[in-house]
Enzyme design. Structure first.
Site, PDB file in Angstrom:
ATOM      1  N   GLU A 104       0.806  -1.227   0.000  1.00  0.00           N
ATOM      2  CA  GLU A 104       0.000   0.000   0.000  1.00  0.00           C
ATOM      3  C   GLU A 104       0.837   1.274   0.000  1.00  0.00           C
ATOM      4  OE1 GLU A 104      -0.606  -2.604   1.940  1.00  0.00           O
ATOM      5  OE2 GLU A 104      -2.720  -3.173   1.771  1.00  0.00           O
ATOM      6  N   PHE A 145     -11.390  -7.320  13.637  1.00  0.00           N
ATOM      7  CA  PHE A 145     -10.326  -7.770  12.746  1.00  0.00           C
ATOM      8  C   PHE A 145      -9.997  -6.670  11.734  1.00  0.00           C
ATOM      9  CE2 PHE A 145      -9.047  -9.928   8.744  1.00  0.00           C
ATOM     10  CZ  PHE A 145      -7.798 -10.351   9.188  1.00  0.00           C
ATOM     11  N   GLN A 146      -8.740  -6.370  11.576  1.00  0.00           N
ATOM     12  CA  GLN A 146      -8.240  -5.323  10.672  1.00  0.00           C
ATOM     13  C   GLN A 146      -8.872  -3.962  10.960  1.00  0.00           C
ATOM     14  OE1 GLN A 146      -8.341  -6.843   6.567  1.00  0.00           O
ATOM     15  NE2 GLN A 146      -6.250  -7.594   6.875  1.00  0.00           N
ATOM     16  N   LYS A 192     -17.428  -0.760   5.876  1.00  0.00           N
ATOM     17  CA  LYS A 192     -17.884  -1.707   4.861  1.00  0.00           C
ATOM     18  C   LYS A 192     -19.403  -1.698   4.684  1.00  0.00           C
ATOM     19  CE  LYS A 192     -17.231  -6.444   3.327  1.00  0.00           C
ATOM     20  NZ  LYS A 192     -16.613  -7.756   3.598  1.00  0.00           N
ATOM     21  N   MET A 232      24.470   8.948   2.337  1.00  0.00           N
ATOM     22  CA  MET A 232      24.333  10.201   3.077  1.00  0.00           C
ATOM     23  C   MET A 232      24.615   9.973   4.559  1.00  0.00           C
ATOM     24  SD  MET A 232      24.012  13.337   2.517  1.00  0.00           S
ATOM     25  CE  MET A 232      23.073  13.966   1.125  1.00  0.00           C
TER      26      MET A 232
END
Lengths: 564, 163
Positions: A50, A112-113, A162, A477
């Site tokens: 993502e 969940f999630q 949802k 760097m």
């Protein structure tokens, strides 16, 4: 006609003229993915992580004038997207990110999630929404695009549970939306603009310092006209490169920590500083106590909070860069008062003296290829016309110093947040927006491994990005700072156990090249860019001990540069 | 300098956390914060007391104005204004102390609003300074509990903060 929430989301995107959505499916967004499946107006790009979805949408937005659109699921989908959202926020990139959420009834139950996406993203978005009613989707989407694109742009997150995407509502997309608490400035104050022009015309040692705001507001043409009309010297910030043609004589190069000697010296000694769409970032100002000690400062910015945040200014102008510059041009064009040509000539002579130090010269290639040389060759082979994305570190600075950008929206990098892993996914977004253009991602062996999985996305969508990996075997760097400021204690900056990048590229179905000698650099580029429809991973083995010069050490002023 | 900033903000879930989050993220301090809906139920009025140099206060007001949910705000300390805060304080009050505490409450124009055989609960309204002065005037060991509402404030004269 009644549509489901999921169908409404998709229809809103279509109404907004969105063509590409970058995302990754998951439980909470299944309804939306089902609606996407049943239409053919929007194309969905399936990334492999993502974070890459947000960077790709970001690169897409930076290289076009359109907002980037992202769709991810709840919980880890949303948290993975946060780095990309914060990256866009720091650089004021317009983006709309739709995150799925667990069903309304489960919110707060540690489902969940489940994660508080609105809470987690709050400090790194321009605004965010949690939609609780299907009837609110259309107007919220309209607001989100409006907020993301107007004023000082930025990312907007829309969190949709949802169940809301399953319910139905009448779909009406509003033409226009009013937000009583949000009124971005659309015009700069004319009195202030006149005052600024007067000060510019009486300047003896003027200096233009311009940033990403010029590019975001598509004001490069106006900036170029005004700079040339006045014959003033100009410098661009890292975010502002390309707003003024880098090959023009009036351009002094980038300023700041790794800017050119002439740009930083001209900043330090100028008597009138005209800052446009720039925000006096700490990497630009150096020690603020020592910043531009003799200058009166004009600052044009769309965001009132940017003005006098780090540096006190004398003439603030809050307004869109393009409109303000247009107004300045109008005044200048009908106003006969001219800048004192003799004084300006003297100033230019001084600048030319500084320029004669050739601060960007670097040592010849020995048995080790110099990374600067690789960037120079890339510039030559692409005739300065490629879209160049970068990751973060030494290679980013070398890209900014040695690739001369003559046009805006060609240089795509994470300036504010400094996100390693940005380059490759950003290049995907750019390539999707410009399928026929040459797109190069300048990266290092450290950064590229942070989003390496996107090589699969590139294969799936046939994105012929050219990866220019300046492989010095170090987090360069970090190594440079350890060499300068930590007596050479190279803690964790050596990259052991590097993969064979050629084989890796081949394993993903791409072309890999390993370039060990400087004499092979140009040939490699020619070969790679001739492969128009293939991604080519060029692994350049470069001098591991090369440092980025010039450099302003922490706490120093712009006139206290370390030259090579 | 101490400043009282009054904010009209959309009465929506999360609006308060946007303000609180802004202060913590940018390192500004909040001395007190009160918030409640106004006569227009779609708006909340927030009164925020903070301290900072003029530069910091300028940044605070600009950053607050940048929040999409903030409709309007005013720095009340820039002009004449009325400031009130309410204190409820529970103190031990037995024997001779009861008279002394009652007198003290009277001097500060407070009221005893709850009584037990061993305690008084006193309600007092005024500026934050006045409440501080009252608390200091009580024997510290006798104070059982204090609760302050945080400052509410409104400008003097006809000027008003409204849509």
């Amino acid at each position: 006609m009644k549509l489901t929430g999921a169908e409404i989301v998709v229809q809103c995107l279509v109404e907004e003229g969105v063509e590409h959505v970058f995302g990754y499916p998951g439980g909470a967004v299944l309804h939306i993915y089902d609606a996407l499946f049943q239409q053919d107006k929007l194309k969905h790009i399936l990334v492999r992580h993502e974070q890459a979805a947000t960077h790709a949408a970001d690169g897409y937005a930076r290289s076009t004038e359109k907002p980037g659109v992202v769709l991810v699921t709840s919980g880890p989908g949303a948290t993975n997207a946060v780095t990309g959202i914060a990256t866009a926020y720091m650089d004021s990139i317009p983006m709309v990110v739709i995150t799925g959420q667990v069903p309304t009834a489960l919110i707060g139950n540690d489902a969940f999630q489940e994660v508080d996406s609105v809470g987690i993203t709050r400090p790194c978005v321009k605004h965010n929404f949690l939609i609780k009613d299907v009837a609110d989707i259309a107007v919220t989407m309209k607001k989100a695009f409006y907020i993301a694109m107007s004023g000082r742009p930025g990312p907007v997150v829309i969190d949709i549970p949802k169940d809301v995407t399953a319910e139905t509502a009448e779909f009406i997309y509003p033409n226009k939306v009013e937000i009583r608490s949000y009124h971005p400035v659309i015009k700069g104050h004319l009195g202030q603009i006149k005052k600024a022009v007067k000060l510019m015309q009486t300047a003896e040692r003027p200096m233009l310092y311009t940033g990403g705001g010029v590019i975001l507001d598509n004001a490069a043409a106006e900036l170029t006209r005004i700079t040339q009309l006045l014959n003033f010297p100009i410098t661009n910030t890292l975010m502002g490169l390309g707003a003024y043609p880098a090959t023009d004589q009036q351009f002094l190069g980038m300023l700041g920590m790794h800017g050119t000697y002439e740009a930083n010296m001209a900043m330090h000694h100028c008597d009138v500083l005209i800052a446009i769409g720039a925000r006096f970032d700490d990497r630009v100002t150096g020690n603020i106590e020592k910043f531009c000690p003799t200058a009166k400062i004009i600052h044009v910015d769309i965001d009132p909070a940017s003005i006098s945040k780090n540096i006190k200014v004398d003439i603030p102008i809050v307004g869109p860069v393009k409109q303000v510059l247009t107004e300045m041009l109008k005044i200048l064009e009908k106003n006969s008062a001219k800048v004192d040509a003799i004084l300006l000539d003297n100033w230019w002579s001084q600048i030319e003296e500084w320029r004669a130090t050739h601060c960007l010269k670097f040592k010849e290639n020995s048995d080790k290829t110099k990374p600067q040389y690789v960037v120079q060759k890339l510039y030559e082979v692409t005739a300065g016309d490629a879209y160049v994305t970068s990751d973060v570190g030494q290679h980013q600075m070398w890209a900014a110093q040695y690739y001369k950008f003559d046009r805006p929206r060609r240089w795509i990098n994470s300036g504010g947040l400094g996100t390693m892993g940005f380059g490759l996914p950003a290049a995907m977004g750019v390539q999707i927006a410009h399928p026929d253009a040459a797109v190069a991602c300048i990266t290092g062996e450290g950064s590229i491994q942070m989003c390496i999985q996107e090589l699969a996305t590139c294969l799936q969508y046939g994105l012929p990005v050219k990866i220019v990996c300046l492989n010095n075997g170090y987090l360069g760097m970090v190594r440079q700072w350890q060499e300068f400021f930590y007596q050479g204690r190279f803690a964790m900056s050596y990259m052991e156990a590097l993969p064979d990048f050629v084989k890796l590229a081949e394993a993903y179905g791409h072309v890999g090249l390993r370039i060990e000698h400087a004499t092979d650099v140009e040939g490699a580029f020619k070969e790679a860019f001739a492969l128009k429809d293939r991604l080519v991973f060029m692994n350049f083995l470069t001098d591991p001990e090369e440092n980025v010069y010039p450099m302003i050490p922490a706490g120093a002023g712009l006139n206290e540069m370390i030259l090579i | 300098m101490r400043r009282i900033i009054s904010i009209l903000i959309e009465n929506e879930a999360g609006a308060l956390s946007r303000v609180a989050g802004l202060f913590s993220a940018r390192g500004y301090n909040i001395e007190s914060l009160t918030v409640a809906p106004t006569e227009d139920a779609s708006l909340s009025r927030m009164t925020l007391v903070t301290r900072g140099s003029d530069d910091i206060i300028e940044q605070i007001t600009k950053q607050l104005n940048k929040l999409i949910d903030v409709v309007k705000l005013i720095d009340l300390t820039e002009g004449a204004h009325i400031e009130r805060e309410m204190l409820l304080i529970k103190v031990q009050a037995q024997g001779d102390e009861r008279n002394e505490l009652k007198r003290m409450a009277d001097i500060f124009r407070g009221r005893v609003v709850d009584v037990t055989s061993s305690t008084y609960t006193i309600e007092l309204t005024g500026s934050a300074d006045k409440l501080d002065a009252f608390i200091v005037s009580l024997p510290a060991a006798k104070i059982l509990e204090t609760v302050r509402s945080g400052v509410s404030s409104i400008s003097r004269g006809a000027k008003s903060l409204r849509l």
